[in-house]
Design a protein around this motif. Structure first.
Motif, PDB file in Angstrom:
ATOM      1  N   THR A  83      43.791  43.915  23.706  1.00 60.41           N
ATOM      2  CA  THR A  83      44.256  42.355  24.895  1.00 60.41           C
ATOM      3  C   THR A  83      45.585  43.165  25.937  1.00 60.41           C
ATOM      4  OG1 THR A  83      45.112  40.460  24.868  1.00 60.41           O
ATOM      5  CG2 THR A  83      46.217  41.774  23.318  1.00 60.41           C
ATOM      6  N   ILE A 126      47.198  41.757  29.593  1.00 60.77           N
ATOM      7  CA  ILE A 126      47.795  40.340  30.689  1.00 60.77           C
ATOM      8  C   ILE A 126      47.587  40.424  32.084  1.00 60.77           C
ATOM      9  CG2 ILE A 126      49.514  38.520  31.600  1.00 60.77           C
ATOM     10  CD1 ILE A 126      51.272  39.622  29.514  1.00 60.77           C
ATOM     11  N   GLU A 185      49.410  42.410  35.129  1.00 61.14           N
ATOM     12  CA  GLU A 185      50.301  42.730  34.845  1.00 61.14           C
ATOM     13  C   GLU A 185      50.517  43.995  34.352  1.00 61.14           C
ATOM     14  OE1 GLU A 185      53.115  40.131  33.078  1.00 61.14           O
ATOM     15  OE2 GLU A 185      52.339  38.255  34.149  1.00 61.14           O
ATOM     16  N   THR A 186      49.060  44.342  34.381  1.00 62.14           N
ATOM     17  CA  THR A 186      48.656  45.519  32.866  1.00 62.14           C
ATOM     18  C   THR A 186      47.492  46.076  34.382  1.00 62.14           C
ATOM     19  OG1 THR A 186      48.653  44.343  30.889  1.00 62.14           O
ATOM     20  CG2 THR A 186      47.665  46.480  30.723  1.00 62.14           C
ATOM     21  N   TRP A 234      41.753  39.478  38.262  1.00 56.06           N
ATOM     22  CA  TRP A 234      43.072  39.754  38.175  1.00 56.06           C
ATOM     23  C   TRP A 234      44.147  38.696  38.702  1.00 56.06           C
ATOM     24  CZ3 TRP A 234      42.160  41.356  34.155  1.00 56.06           C
ATOM     25  CH2 TRP A 234      42.604  42.976  33.463  1.00 56.06           C
ATOM     26  N   LYS A 255      44.969  35.279  36.290  1.00 57.54           N
ATOM     27  CA  LYS A 255      46.924  36.514  36.831  1.00 57.54           C
ATOM     28  C   LYS A 255      47.912  35.404  35.670  1.00 57.54           C
ATOM     29  CE  LYS A 255      50.326  38.217  40.008  1.00 57.54           C
ATOM     30  NZ  LYS A 255      51.116  37.561  41.074  1.00 57.54           N
ATOM     31  N   GLY A 256      48.476  36.225  35.226  1.00 56.56           N
ATOM     32  CA  GLY A 256      48.936  35.670  33.900  1.00 56.56           C
ATOM     33  C   GLY A 256      48.697  35.387  32.825  1.00 56.56           C
ATOM     34  N   GLU A 257      47.467  35.205  32.673  1.00 59.76           N
ATOM     35  CA  GLU A 257      47.349  34.993  30.905  1.00 59.76           C
ATOM     36  C   GLU A 257      46.278  36.214  30.235  1.00 59.76           C
ATOM     37  OE1 GLU A 257      43.385  32.245  30.644  1.00 59.76           O
ATOM     38  OE2 GLU A 257      43.458  31.334  32.618  1.00 59.76           O
ATOM     39  N   GLN A 258      46.245  35.994  28.995  1.00 64.09           N
ATOM     40  CA  GLN A 258      45.799  36.856  28.014  1.00 64.09           C
ATOM     41  C   GLN A 258      44.657  36.678  28.131  1.00 64.09           C
ATOM     42  OE1 GLN A 258      47.903  36.026  24.426  1.00 64.09           O
ATOM     43  NE2 GLN A 258      49.917  36.994  25.065  1.00 64.09           N
TER      44      GLN A 258
END
Length: 376
Positions: free
Chosen positions: A120, A122, A125-126, A162, A166-169
């Motif tokens: 998993t 984000i 961000e990853t 992305w 953006k920001g979602e898991q």
């Protein structure tokens, strides 16, 4: 069978369940978001309210013996306050490990079942090395019919996805170069008996199922392995009702479990015409406490073709539906939706045949009639 069954959801799955409820003598209620949802026309009683409206669900509970679900997008903690008023089948505890795609995948792995490699992240961000591409990204909650699933072959696609997510898991998994995609419907009764339908082949277009072929052209050994996987999950969850399992057959002929659809499922629509007990009837029998018996195929082969929207318009497509109805051994289901849009499921057609080749030839005619020639 005189129980009162309520369904949270009023779409085509509830509509088809309602048709079977009439045959079985089940009092059928729905909580539907809109008055023109397909199941409203067939339900004995309807409560028109957002599916997240717990007061409406409480009203449904007051009038039903059992509540079941058309989809898995539920407020589990909110519904738990109603557990003393009505039986939820499947239970909220059974549903809990399946509602989040990452948690579902972890659960399957804990059961020792074969799954694609996953993690998993984000979105946005990853970072991960480009050499890991291609990968598949899935939103962890509320994705359906291809929405929320993204195949990422290269850096440009990754940047686009992305930005979108953006920001979602996100569940990120290895892209599997599969030989075929398979599925199976399986059910478990109140007393613990399990039954399975034949394994089917599924074919997707833009991550939406477009065709299902039954029986799957696989070995008896693989068929038995998939049935055993289904029974393992049913028992581990203490499930009551039916669910669908989507799987990959890898290029080296190994089975990987993709995901579970905790409800009736598109890959089981063929059962309405090809089996003595449809997936919808089997689900109703399970949740009302009847003893389940193994379903039997009434045709040697079947092909189901989804009638997906290919344009944004208001259209009942009467001419095309008449052409489809004129084909031999063909059963047309139209869900009564007033708005078409690309990828939306508007109906389906099942073709029965003496062989897969025979049924597929007619199914090809279905596709030629329904889809514009440049869109097949």
């Amino acid at each position: 069978m005189s129980q009162r069954v309520g369904v949270i959801g009023g779409g085509q799955l509830a509509w088809m369940m309602g048709q079977e409820a009439q045959k079985l003598g089940v009092s059928f209620w729905v909580q539907a978001a809109h008055s023109d949802d397909p199941a409203v026309s067939i339900a004995e009683n309807s409560i028109i309210a957002p599916l997240s409206d717990l007061e409406a669900t409480a009203q449904l509970a007051e009038n039903c013996d059992v509540i079941t679900f058309e989809n898995e997008f539920i407020d589990q903690s909110g519904l738990s306050r109603l557990r003393d008023r009505v039986a939820f089948r499947p239970s909220l505890a059974s549903l809990a490990p399946l509602l989040d795609k990452y948690e579902q995948r972890c659960y399957l792995q804990e059961l020792g079942l074969p799954v694609p490699a996953f993690k998993t992240v984000i979105a946005g961000e990853t970072e991960f090395p480009v050499e890991e591409l291609p990968v598949v990204a899935k939103v962890r909650r509320h994705g359906y019919d291809g929405q929320g699933t993204f195949i990422i072959p290269d850096q440009w696609s990754l940047d686009q996805v992305w930005e979108t997510l953006k920001g979602e898991q996100v569940l990120l998994e290895n892209f599997i170069p599969f030989e075929s995609e398979l599925a199976i419907m399986a059910a478990r009764g109140v007393n613990g008996e399990t039954v399975t339908y034949p394994v089917v082949e599924t074919y997707q277009r833009h991550q939406v199922c477009q065709r299902v072929i039954v029986p799957a052209r696989i070995s008896e050994t693989l068929e038995a392995e998939i049935r055993a996987i289904a029974q393992t999950i049913l028992s581990a969850l203490d499930w009551v009702g039916i669910f669908g399992i989507e799987l990959f057959l890898t290029e080296d002929h190994h089975i990987l479990v993709n995901e579970i659809a905790p409800r009736t499922h598109n890959s089981g629509h063929y059962t309405l015409d090809a089996c003595d007990v449809s997936q919808f009837a089997m689900h109703l029998k399970a949740v009302t406490g009847e003893t389940l018996t193994a379903p039997q195929m009434q045709a040697k082969a079947a092909v189901m073709v989804n009638l997906l929207g290919y344009e944004s318009t208001e259209n009942q497509y009467l001419d095309k539906r008449q052409q489809l109805s004129s084909l031999p051994n063909t059963y047309v289901y139209w869900y009564g939706k007033t708005q078409a849009r690309p990828g939306r499921k508007l109906g389906h057609v099942t073709v029965l045949g003496e062989s897969i080749a025979q049924a597929s030839a007619i199914a090809d005619q279905v596709s030629e009639i329904w889809y514009p020639h440049d869109d097949n």
